[in-house]
Design a protein around this motif. Structure first.
Motif, PDB file in Angstrom:
ATOM      1  N   UNK A 199      35.908  46.323  41.819  1.00  0.00           N
ATOM      2  CA  UNK A 199      35.850  47.711  41.344  1.00  0.00           C
ATOM      3  C   UNK A 199      35.651  47.723  39.826  1.00  0.00           C
ATOM      4  N   UNK A 200      35.146  48.819  39.313  1.00  0.00           N
ATOM      5  CA  UNK A 200      34.821  48.892  37.886  1.00  0.00           C
ATOM      6  C   UNK A 200      36.019  48.582  36.980  1.00  0.00           C
ATOM      7  N   UNK A 201      37.199  49.031  37.332  1.00  0.00           N
ATOM      8  CA  UNK A 201      38.374  48.775  36.483  1.00  0.00           C
ATOM      9  C   UNK A 201      38.628  47.278  36.337  1.00  0.00           C
ATOM     10  N   UNK A 202      38.446  46.534  37.397  1.00  0.00           N
ATOM     11  CA  UNK A 202      38.628  45.077  37.343  1.00  0.00           C
ATOM     12  C   UNK A 202      37.499  44.458  36.530  1.00  0.00           C
ATOM     13  N   UNK A 203      36.273  44.913  36.753  1.00  0.00           N
ATOM     14  CA  UNK A 203      35.142  44.391  35.992  1.00  0.00           C
ATOM     15  C   UNK A 203      35.368  44.575  34.494  1.00  0.00           C
ATOM     16  N   UNK A 204      35.788  45.748  34.116  1.00  0.00           N
ATOM     17  CA  UNK A 204      36.025  46.046  32.702  1.00  0.00           C
ATOM     18  C   UNK A 204      37.103  45.139  32.124  1.00  0.00           C
ATOM     19  N   UNK A 205      38.140  44.878  32.890  1.00  0.00           N
ATOM     20  CA  UNK A 205      39.239  44.031  32.410  1.00  0.00           C
ATOM     21  C   UNK A 205      38.832  42.567  32.239  1.00  0.00           C
ATOM     22  N   UNK A 206      37.728  42.161  32.816  1.00  0.00           N
ATOM     23  CA  UNK A 206      37.280  40.772  32.711  1.00  0.00           C
ATOM     24  C   UNK A 206      36.660  40.439  31.359  1.00  0.00           C
ATOM     25  N   UNK A 207      36.348  41.457  30.572  1.00  0.00           N
ATOM     26  CA  UNK A 207      35.621  41.246  29.319  1.00  0.00           C
ATOM     27  C   UNK A 207      36.345  41.882  28.148  1.00  0.00           C
ATOM     28  N   UNK A 208      36.083  41.384  26.941  1.00  0.00           N
ATOM     29  CA  UNK A 208      36.655  42.012  25.745  1.00  0.00           C
ATOM     30  C   UNK A 208      36.137  43.443  25.585  1.00  0.00           C
ATOM     31  N   UNK A 209      36.849  44.240  24.826  1.00  0.00           N
ATOM     32  CA  UNK A 209      36.515  45.656  24.654  1.00  0.00           C
ATOM     33  C   UNK A 209      35.143  45.886  24.030  1.00  0.00           C
ATOM     34  N   UNK A 210      34.671  44.967  23.190  1.00  0.00           N
ATOM     35  CA  UNK A 210      33.416  45.175  22.470  1.00  0.00           C
ATOM     36  C   UNK A 210      32.168  44.861  23.310  1.00  0.00           C
ATOM     37  N   UNK A 211      32.351  44.457  24.550  1.00  0.00           N
ATOM     38  CA  UNK A 211      31.251  44.007  25.396  1.00  0.00           C
ATOM     39  C   UNK A 211      30.707  45.150  26.245  1.00  0.00           C
ATOM     40  N   UNK A 212      29.389  45.176  26.419  1.00  0.00           N
ATOM     41  CA  UNK A 212      28.739  46.080  27.370  1.00  0.00           C
ATOM     42  C   UNK A 212      28.879  45.426  28.744  1.00  0.00           C
ATOM     43  N   UNK A 213      29.849  45.860  29.517  1.00  0.00           N
ATOM     44  CA  UNK A 213      30.248  45.179  30.752  1.00  0.00           C
ATOM     45  C   UNK A 213      29.103  45.074  31.756  1.00  0.00           C
ATOM     46  N   UNK A 214      28.402  46.159  31.998  1.00  0.00           N
ATOM     47  CA  UNK A 214      27.312  46.125  32.974  1.00  0.00           C
ATOM     48  C   UNK A 214      26.262  45.086  32.572  1.00  0.00           C
ATOM     49  N   UNK A 215      25.900  45.070  31.304  1.00  0.00           N
ATOM     50  CA  UNK A 215      24.930  44.089  30.826  1.00  0.00           C
ATOM     51  C   UNK A 215      25.443  42.666  30.996  1.00  0.00           C
ATOM     52  N   UNK A 216      26.708  42.458  30.676  1.00  0.00           N
ATOM     53  CA  UNK A 216      27.278  41.113  30.794  1.00  0.00           C
ATOM     54  C   UNK A 216      27.319  40.641  32.244  1.00  0.00           C
ATOM     55  N   UNK A 217      27.616  41.553  33.159  1.00  0.00           N
ATOM     56  CA  UNK A 217      27.609  41.187  34.581  1.00  0.00           C
ATOM     57  C   UNK A 217      26.208  40.761  35.008  1.00  0.00           C
ATOM     58  N   UNK A 218      25.207  41.499  34.563  1.00  0.00           N
ATOM     59  CA  UNK A 218      23.823  41.161  34.908  1.00  0.00           C
ATOM     60  C   UNK A 218      23.395  39.853  34.256  1.00  0.00           C
ATOM     61  N   UNK A 219      23.741  39.658  33.001  1.00  0.00           N
ATOM     62  CA  UNK A 219      23.382  38.411  32.319  1.00  0.00           C
ATOM     63  C   UNK A 219      24.062  37.207  32.962  1.00  0.00           C
ATOM     64  N   UNK A 220      25.322  37.382  33.341  1.00  0.00           N
ATOM     65  CA  UNK A 220      26.036  36.298  34.013  1.00  0.00           C
ATOM     66  C   UNK A 220      25.379  35.931  35.334  1.00  0.00           C
ATOM     67  N   UNK A 221      24.948  36.946  36.080  1.00  0.00           N
ATOM     68  CA  UNK A 221      24.259  36.701  37.348  1.00  0.00           C
ATOM     69  C   UNK A 221      22.939  35.962  37.095  1.00  0.00           C
ATOM     70  N   UNK A 222      22.197  36.431  36.100  1.00  0.00           N
ATOM     71  CA  UNK A 222      20.914  35.807  35.778  1.00  0.00           C
ATOM     72  C   UNK A 222      21.101  34.327  35.419  1.00  0.00           C
TER      73      UNK A 222
END
Length: 121
Positions: A15-38
């Motif tokens: 869920x989004x709340x868990x996704x957000x908690x995985x990264x520091x506050x300054x990170x664009x979470x959606x972008x980081x999830x996509x970059x990590x997948x790539x």
């Protein structure tokens, strides 16, 4: 190599709340999830022969859907609000769960990766 794929699939499946908690506050979470997948997909190219057809199909389905919603014409899907509310992100979560099922990996949240970002204390 599969460790990065597992971490990425587990992250996208949450869920989004868990996704957000995985990264520091300054990170664009959606972008980081996509970059990590790539990055995980790039690492995977050499070992695909060790995977079952159903596993490859699940991975390819998630990858294809993510590619279909990427790019400047879909910029509205890569915001914090979209991460929380868009049907496209719900579809990504469902596809990531299919990857986890096919790979026989737990659907639990991954651990926070402290090796990605430099922080000042």
């Amino acid at each position: 190599m599969l460790e990065r794929l597992r971490w990425s699939a587990q992250s996208i499946a949450q869920p989004s709340a868990v996704q957000i908690a995985l990264f520091p506050e300054f990170v664009e979470v959606a972008d980081e999830l996509a970059l990590g997948w790539e990055e995980a997909i790039h690492d995977l190219k050499g070992i695909c022969t060790h995977l079952q057809p159903a596993q490859i199909a699940a991975i390819e389905e998630l990858d294809a859907f993510m590619a279909s919603i990427s790019g400047q014409s879909h910029a509205q899907l890569w915001t914090m609000d979209a991460l929380k509310t868009s049907p496209e992100w719900q579809t990504l979560r469902e596809l990531a769960n299919q990857v986890l099922e096919q790979m026989l990996w737990p659907k639990t949240p991954p651990s926070v990766r402290s090796d990605i970002y430099v922080t000042h204390r």
